[in-house]
Design a protein around this motif. Structure first.
Motif, PDB file in Angstrom:
ATOM      1  N   ALA A   1      34.964  38.092  35.383  1.00 37.28           N
ATOM      2  CA  ALA A   1      35.131  39.521  35.067  1.00 37.28           C
ATOM      3  C   ALA A   1      35.083  39.805  33.575  1.00 37.28           C
ATOM      4  N   ILE A   2      34.766  41.052  33.281  1.00 39.67           N
ATOM      5  CA  ILE A   2      35.049  41.616  31.958  1.00 39.67           C
ATOM      6  C   ILE A   2      35.901  42.870  32.160  1.00 39.67           C
TER       7      ILE A   2
ATOM      8  N   ASN B   1      39.415  43.639  34.181  1.00 38.77           N
ATOM      9  CA  ASN B   1      38.666  42.979  35.269  1.00 38.77           C
ATOM     10  C   ASN B   1      37.963  43.957  36.208  1.00 38.77           C
ATOM     11  N   LEU B   2      37.522  45.082  35.691  1.00 34.98           N
ATOM     12  CA  LEU B   2      36.895  46.086  36.557  1.00 34.98           C
ATOM     13  C   LEU B   2      35.457  45.726  36.913  1.00 34.98           C
ATOM     14  N   ILE B   3      34.815  44.926  36.067  1.00 33.66           N
ATOM     15  CA  ILE B   3      33.430  44.528  36.318  1.00 33.66           C
ATOM     16  C   ILE B   3      33.381  43.010  36.437  1.00 33.66           C
ATOM     17  N   GLY B   4      32.849  42.509  37.530  1.00 34.39           N
ATOM     18  CA  GLY B   4      32.814  41.058  37.691  1.00 34.39           C
ATOM     19  C   GLY B   4      32.148  40.647  38.988  1.00 34.39           C
TER      20      GLY B   4
END
Lengths: 367, 367
Positions: free
Chosen positions: A152-153, A160-163
């Motif tokens: 995640a980023i 951790n919204l994008i992963g």
């Protein structure tokens, strides 16, 4: 300072075609090149690490990779949670291309949770997914974040919204890398280890009680055993529920519903994840006691073990009030349009998921 | 103008737990809300589309989604290939969060290949993957890009460098949406359809020869048949080789080794993908003839069919010289450190992969 050698042990995370081994031992970093070369048709190896880790381990790393005869490059990223960001991610992509990375490239995430999360995410989307190897360098990463394939980023709106869920090709947990870890970071790992003790049951929990002193001293044999057992437990849970579709992977959230609220209210800098989890674990045990499940003597053992490894057991030790943490949990619940669900230990080795908790019980558990 | 209704047909892409149906028919957009509501625990629906598509179809889209009683939002992105970019992607993420998107959200990619590629990528990494539905609005997307789960954005270094394999939950190919498609974009789809004819064999190829006139007029029955057959063929190939690990998915590259070089040399604006593929398909057929495989009469049929749908068959029609295209292919080969491999049609319905091609053969095939 020379450590007694710890025999390398291997655990397999079973996920069909995405299965992979976790190798735990002292000095397994030296085998990195060997393992990378075992993969098919590797064109080159690119190591993502932090300046801090590189300053300690650039020589053994280079030695390990030189033996493989594979061309390799290193890309440094900042150490902190803020590095899990869009610009740092895209900087990795541009560097990968400058290094001549292609579908045959292998990424190595050499660092703690931050490096693992962002490097794993980069590997999962670069040319629609290239192979990668995790070499976790903190106890927390070795027992937790390096296992399970969560990458995640962060966005400005949250962590951790994008992963992706993207399993590595293997994990090398080198216990000797923990020598350079500051005590505070070791302690953060201890909290997760106690969590595994509560998940697993009497045997592991008692081992931790008996070995707490050696754990604090960083004894490599005890650390090796603890990383191995933790990897085994988390690997087993991930095998059953890779993508968090069922309640199985929720077991790993023991203590974390509290911990997330505590971390947020404390500001992510002041209170470490380990401190928050430690307080959360005891709160979960006390909540279970209040539900009439856990024996008072077991709750006491949980509190004692937390204190033995010098972690805070009570919210007051962190300078926080129960009301504040409860409000944060309620807020989180509202945001997720759901109910507050807790993973609680019925006893050591037996967890239960419940949403039947009264506000009074919550307050008592956190006091 | 009212079209004759085309009966809705369904095709299943078999990928174990990631299997999904492709529904092909006239007016299937009206069922979008119904299908979205069939998915489990949907919190809301967010449609990604372009201003151009929205200007034509915002009313039927809203009607279709209103019936589902699910809350929905729309996010517009630019129409062109340059929209497959980092800023447009992260803008989608921020809007998703502003719309209250969570793990229960469903993304709808309502547009051509660009919308499908970027919306699919966004769906694959938002909160580690949310569900999504493809509603392709161009012939090219309906017969090609909407099938197979390839998602991507571009970097300044090249196209589709960052992406995932991420299957949608279903694809709705509404033939009636093709009514508003400019002829040039319809023609781009024709090239891929001819490719499927060459992959599949005599039956489909002859159908195309016989129906070329009606295809050019946008006859919905013929378009429906063509989308259905193309989806079936691509779905079958993707089922066998989801992640391009073997040579199976390479079949889909028939004509494309030439086409990529032609597009690059022509500048991506001047020569359409369809024009480049058309020239590439005939070049592949001629190369096969030069290898002693394809009959001269079959090569002629390929050239004739291409001309019947008003696509260019020869490189000279695009104002390009064989030498330039060959150089571009050689450059690509060097970059990938590999050999030039061609998928060639031995005859209609039988492909072969070969790297045994001489420069003289290449030049003759492209002349």
């Amino acid at each position: 300072m020379k450590h007694a050698p710890v025999r390398t042990r291997s655990i397999r995370v079973s996920l069909g075609g995405r299965s992979y081994p976790i190798l735990v031992g002292s000095g397994v970093l030296a085998d990195l090149g060997h393992h990378a070369a075992e993969l098919r048709d590797v064109t080159n190896v690119i190591v993502i690490t932090s300046p801090h880790i590189a300053s300690f381990y650039v020589s053994p790393l280079q030695r390990a990779l030189s033996e493989s005869k594979l061309p390799f490059e290193m890309h440094l990223i900042p150490d902190s949670e803020t590095a899990k960001s869009e610009p740092v991610l895209f900087n990795i992509f541009h560097h990968l291309l400058r290094f001549g990375a292609d579908r045959g490239s292998v990424l190595v995430a050499f660092g703690g949770g931050v490096v693992g999360d962002i490097a794993g995410f980069a590997a999962s989307v670069f040319m629609r997914g290239i192979r990668w190897i995790q070499v976790p360098t903190t106890l927390l990463a070795q027992v937790d974040s390096a296992i399970g394939g969560k990458t995640a980023i962060n966005l400005k709106e949250g962590k951790n919204l994008i992963g992706t869920f993207y399993q590595p090709n293997f994990v090398l947990s080198d216990i000797s890398l923990l020598r350079t870890l500051p005590m505070s970071e070791l302690a953060t790992g201890f909290a997760e280890v106690i969590k595994y003790g509560m998940i697993e049951g009497e045997n592991l929990f008692r081992y931790l009680e008996q070995s707490a002193g050696k754990l604090l001293q960083g004894d490599p044999r005890v650390l090796g055993k603890v990383v191995l057992e933790s990897s085994r437990i988390k690997g087993r849970i991930v095998s059953k529920d890779e993508r968090e579709k069922s309640e199985i992977r929720m077991q790993l959230n023991l203590g974390h519903t509290f911990a997330h609220a505590i971390e947020r209210e404390g500001g992510y800098r002041k209170i470490s994840h380990g401190q928050a989890v430690a307080v959360g674990l005891l709160a979960a045990a006390r909540l279970s006691y209040l539900k009439g499940w856990m024996k008072a003597s077991t709750v006491e053992r949980v509190g004692n073990l937390i204190r033995l490894v010098r972690l805070p057991a009570k919210l007051s030790e962190l300078g926080l009030k129960p009301e504040v943490v409860i409000r944060a949990m309620e807020h989180d619940k509202k945001k997720k349009k759901g109910v507050l669900r807790f993973v609680l230990p019925k006893r050591l080795g037996a967890l239960v998921v419940t949403d039947k908790i009264t506000p009074v019980q919550l307050k008592l558990a956190l006091r």
